[in-house]
Design an enzyme around this catalytic site. Structure first.
Site, mmCIF file in Angstrom:
data_model
loop_
_atom_site.group_PDB
_atom_site.id
_atom_site.type_symbol
_atom_site.label_atom_id
_atom_site.label_comp_id
_atom_site.label_asym_id
_atom_site.label_seq_id
_atom_site.Cartn_x
_atom_site.Cartn_y
_atom_site.Cartn_z
ATOM 1 N N HIS A 267 -1.238 15.184 -112.201
ATOM 2 C CA HIS A 267 -1.443 14.836 -110.724
ATOM 3 C C HIS A 267 -0.571 15.950 -110.111
ATOM 4 O O HIS A 267 -0.316 16.935 -110.662
ATOM 5 C CB HIS A 267 -0.768 13.613 -110.418
ATOM 6 C CG HIS A 267 0.649 13.170 -110.647
ATOM 7 N ND1 HIS A 267 1.010 12.784 -111.960
ATOM 8 C CD2 HIS A 267 1.944 13.565 -110.054
ATOM 9 C CE1 HIS A 267 2.200 12.767 -112.180
ATOM 10 N NE2 HIS A 267 2.978 13.267 -111.014
ATOM 11 N N HIS A 269 2.327 16.654 -108.892
ATOM 12 C CA HIS A 269 3.776 16.840 -108.927
ATOM 13 C C HIS A 269 4.199 18.174 -109.920
ATOM 14 O O HIS A 269 3.232 18.219 -110.795
ATOM 15 C CB HIS A 269 4.575 15.387 -109.399
ATOM 16 C CG HIS A 269 4.465 14.671 -108.359
ATOM 17 N ND1 HIS A 269 4.723 13.211 -108.496
ATOM 18 C CD2 HIS A 269 4.336 14.426 -106.867
ATOM 19 C CE1 HIS A 269 4.747 12.361 -107.502
ATOM 20 N NE2 HIS A 269 4.293 13.360 -106.512
ATOM 21 N N ASP A 271 6.139 17.965 -112.385
ATOM 22 C CA ASP A 271 6.171 17.612 -113.699
ATOM 23 C C ASP A 271 4.994 17.605 -114.496
ATOM 24 O O ASP A 271 4.675 17.326 -115.734
ATOM 25 C CB ASP A 271 7.096 16.328 -113.745
ATOM 26 C CG ASP A 271 6.303 15.145 -113.264
ATOM 27 O OD1 ASP A 271 5.504 15.402 -112.428
ATOM 28 O OD2 ASP A 271 6.943 13.824 -113.489
ATOM 29 N N HIS A 330 1.303 5.817 -109.573
ATOM 30 C CA HIS A 330 2.514 6.684 -109.246
ATOM 31 C C HIS A 330 1.959 7.760 -108.117
ATOM 32 O O HIS A 330 2.748 8.014 -107.334
ATOM 33 C CB HIS A 330 2.714 7.279 -110.506
ATOM 34 C CG HIS A 330 3.755 8.695 -110.367
ATOM 35 N ND1 HIS A 330 5.125 8.212 -110.039
ATOM 36 C CD2 HIS A 330 3.507 9.685 -110.334
ATOM 37 C CE1 HIS A 330 5.559 9.210 -110.133
ATOM 38 N NE2 HIS A 330 4.765 10.508 -110.032
ATOM 39 N N CYS A 349 2.483 9.743 -115.789
ATOM 40 C CA CYS A 349 3.443 8.871 -114.828
ATOM 41 C C CYS A 349 2.740 7.718 -114.328
ATOM 42 O O CYS A 349 3.543 6.909 -113.639
ATOM 43 C CB CYS A 349 3.988 9.947 -113.648
ATOM 44 S SG CYS A 349 4.897 11.274 -114.178
ATOM 45 N N LYS A 352 4.635 3.713 -117.594
ATOM 46 C CA LYS A 352 5.852 3.656 -117.601
ATOM 47 C C LYS A 352 6.311 3.427 -119.073
ATOM 48 O O LYS A 352 5.534 2.724 -119.938
ATOM 49 C CB LYS A 352 6.618 2.531 -116.920
ATOM 50 C CG LYS A 352 6.135 2.713 -115.386
ATOM 51 C CD LYS A 352 6.600 4.052 -114.621
ATOM 52 C CE LYS A 352 7.971 4.323 -114.696
ATOM 53 N NZ LYS A 352 8.436 5.469 -114.065
ATOM 54 N N ASN A 361 10.141 7.224 -109.217
ATOM 55 C CA ASN A 361 10.068 8.049 -108.030
ATOM 56 C C ASN A 361 8.508 7.453 -107.323
ATOM 57 O O ASN A 361 7.599 7.475 -107.981
ATOM 58 C CB ASN A 361 9.611 9.399 -108.278
ATOM 59 C CG ASN A 361 9.282 10.143 -107.100
ATOM 60 O OD1 ASN A 361 9.406 9.961 -106.056
ATOM 61 N ND2 ASN A 361 8.578 11.470 -107.292
ATOM 62 N N HIS A 391 6.984 10.057 -118.928
ATOM 63 C CA HIS A 391 8.568 10.334 -119.558
ATOM 64 C C HIS A 391 9.001 9.127 -120.139
ATOM 65 O O HIS A 391 8.452 7.913 -120.298
ATOM 66 C CB HIS A 391 9.582 10.022 -118.036
ATOM 67 C CG HIS A 391 8.976 10.683 -116.875
ATOM 68 N ND1 HIS A 391 9.387 12.391 -116.863
ATOM 69 C CD2 HIS A 391 8.252 10.611 -115.870
ATOM 70 C CE1 HIS A 391 8.943 12.880 -115.704
ATOM 71 N NE2 HIS A 391 8.251 12.025 -115.079
#
Length: 414
Positions: A267, A269, A271, A330, A349, A352, A361, A391
C-alpha cells in the site's frame, strides 16, 4: 641534403609500419586468448617472455605463460583492446576482461592499463600497470564469502584461489558453481546489521525485517518478502527509508549474488514503499494497485510504475505470484501477495500478528470493510503454510481469525 630527407622519410615509414605491426600483434595475441589457442600465442611472444603485475612476476618464460594460459582458459575469458598508444619503446594499451570468475566476483568487465615491450618483432614483456575500473571492495568481499563457505562446506577445495594450475582453475570454477547453487535454506537467519535481518522461510523465499524508531511506537519491526529465482529477486514492500533499502539491496547483490528486479508495495505507506526512490534509481521495476499509484501522486511521492486494479499474475522465472485487491482494511488500497506453489501469503499491514492486541495505525483505515476483506481472503486461501503480517511474527491461518476478531471487537467498542 635531398638524400638525407629521403632517408628520414623512409625511416618514418619503417617506424610507422613497425608500430602498426605491433598493434596488430597485440590484437592477435588477445584474440588467441579468446579462442583458447596457445599455438597462436607462441607466434607472438619471445621465448624469454615476462608477464608481471606491478612488481609481482607472474611468469618469466613461454612455458610459464602456458601454465597461466591453461588456468585462464578454464574461465572462458573474453579480452577486448579498448585503446592503444605507441610510445618510443613501448605500447600502452587499455584492455577489458570478462570471464566466469570476473562475472561472479565483479559483475562487470575489469579494465586494466597494460604496457607491452617488444624484442625482434615479438612481445618480450607484458606489465599490468594498474586498473582503470576494478571494484576491489566488491571483489574481496565476494571472494572472502566464497572462501569461507568453501572452507566450511567443501574443505577439499580449500585453497582453490591460490592454485595457478589447470586443476586449480577447475577447482576455482567448481567452488563458484557450488556456492552459486548452494541451498539458501542452510542460512536460516541472517543479521545484516542491527536494523536489518533476513529470515529464511521456505525454499528461496525470505522475510526481510527492518527496525525503525517512532515517537508513538518506539522501536518497531516491519516485514517484507524476498522471492529469489535464478539470481533475481522480487521485493515485496521495502524497509521504511532509502538507506535501509539500499543496505538490503546491496547485501542481496554482494553477499548472495541476488539482484532485485521488481518491487511490489502492499500500500502507499512508507513501511511498504519508503525505499522506492532508491530501487528506481537502480532500474528496478515496480507494480502496485492503481489506487496506490494515484495516492502517491496526490501526496507528491515517487509512484510505482505499473498498475493493476483487482488482480495481477506474475510468472517470475517459473514461480507463479498473484497480487490481489480484496477491499479496504488497514488502508483503502492494501493488497495481498500469494505464492501458490509455496503456500505463502504476504498479508502486510492488512493482517495483524498473533500478539497484537490492537489494530495499530488507523489514520487511513477502512475499518467498516476490514473484517469482510479478511473473510474473503480466508475463504480464498484454505491451505496456507505461512502468513506474513506487516509487523511482528509470521504465522498460519490463525492470523486471519485473530485479525477478524480484533476488527470486530474494535467495532463493538466504537
Amino acid at each position: 641534403m635531398r638524400s638525407s630527407i629521403i632517408l628520414f622519410i623512409f625511416a618514418l615509414i619503417l617506424l610507422s609500419c613497425s608500430q602498426q605491426k605491433q598493434d596488430v600483434i597485440i590484437q592477435k595475441y588477445f584474440e588467441a586468448f579468446n579462442q583458447s589457442d596457445f599455438k597462436q600465442i607462441k607466434k607472438y611472444v619471445d621465448n624469454d617472455f615476462v608477464m608481471s603485475e606491478g612488481d609481482f612476476k607472474i611468469c618469466s618464460s613461454v612455458n610459464d605463460l602456458q601454465t597461466v594460459f591453461k588456468w585462464d582458459s578454464v574461465f572462458q575469458p573474453k579480452y577486448k583492446v579498448l585503446k592503444i598508444v605507441q610510445t618510443d619503446d613501448k605500447v600502452e594499451i587499455e584492455v577489458s576482461k570478462i570471464d566466469t570468475r570476473v562475472a561472479y566476483l565483479h559483475d562487470e568487465p575489469m579494465i586494466s592499463n597494460v604496457s607491452f615491450e617488444f624484442k625482434k618483432g615479438k612481445i618480450s614483456k607484458q606489465i599490468i600497470k594498474d586498473y582503470k575500473y576494478f571494484d576491489v571492495k566488491k571483489w574481496n568481499g565476494r571472494l572472502k564469502d566464497l572462501r569461507d563457505w568453501i572452507n566450511l562446506n567443501k574443505p577439499d577445495l580449500a585453497g582453490f584461489d591460490r592454485d595457478i594450475t589447470l586443476n586449480g582453475a577447475k577447482n576455482y570454477q567448481k567452488a563458484i558453481d557450488l556456492y552459486a547453487s548452494r541451498d539458501l535454506g542452510l542460512e536460516e537467519n541472517i543479521f545484516i546489521d542491527k536494523d536489518l535481518q533476513l529470515v529464511h522461510l521456505k525454499d528461496s523465499v525470505f522475510v526481510h525485517i527492518s527496525w525503525s524508531d517512532s515517537e508513538q511506537y518506539g522501536k518497531f519491526p516491519s516485514n517484507g518478502l524476498i522471492i529469489a529465482q535464478d539470481g533475481k529477486a522480487i521485493m515485496v514492500d521495502t524497509p521504511m527509508d532509502n538507506d535501509k533499502t539500499e543496505d538490503l539491496y546491496q547485501y542481496l547483490k554482494d553477499k548472495m549474488n541476488i539482484e532485485v528486479t521488481l518491487l511490489i508495495p502492499g500500500h502507499f505507506h512508507n513501511d511498504c514503499m519508503g525505499g522506492i526512490t532508491f530501487l528506481h534509481s537502480k532500474g528496478v521495476n515496480s507494480i502496485a494497485n492503481l489506487m496506490t499509484i494515484q495516492k502517491s501522486i496526490e501526496l507528491g511521492l515517487e509512484a510505482p510504475k505499473e498498475s493493476f486494479e483487482k488482480q495481477r499474475g506474475i510468472d517470475f522465472y517459473g514461480e507463479p505470484i498473484e497480487c490481489n485487491y480484496w477491499g479496504g482494511g488497514h488502508s483503502f488500497d492494501n493488497i495481498t501477495v500469494w505464492l501458490p506453489d509455496r503456500k505463502i501469503l504476504f498479508g502486510g499491514c492488512l493482517i495483524k500478528n498473533e500478539s497484537s492486541n490492537s489494530l495499530g495505525n488507523l489514520a487511513d483505515a477502512v475499518v467498516e470493510e476490514w473484517d469482510d476483506t479478511v473473510e474473503k481472503i480466508k475463504s480464498s486461501y484454505t491451505d496456507v503454510d505461512y502468513i506474513i503480517p506487516g509487523h511482528g511474527m509470521y504465522g498460519d491461518s490463525k492470523l486471519l481469525d485473530h485479525t477478524i476478531a480484533l476488527v470486530q471487537d474494535f467495532k463493538l467498542k466504537h
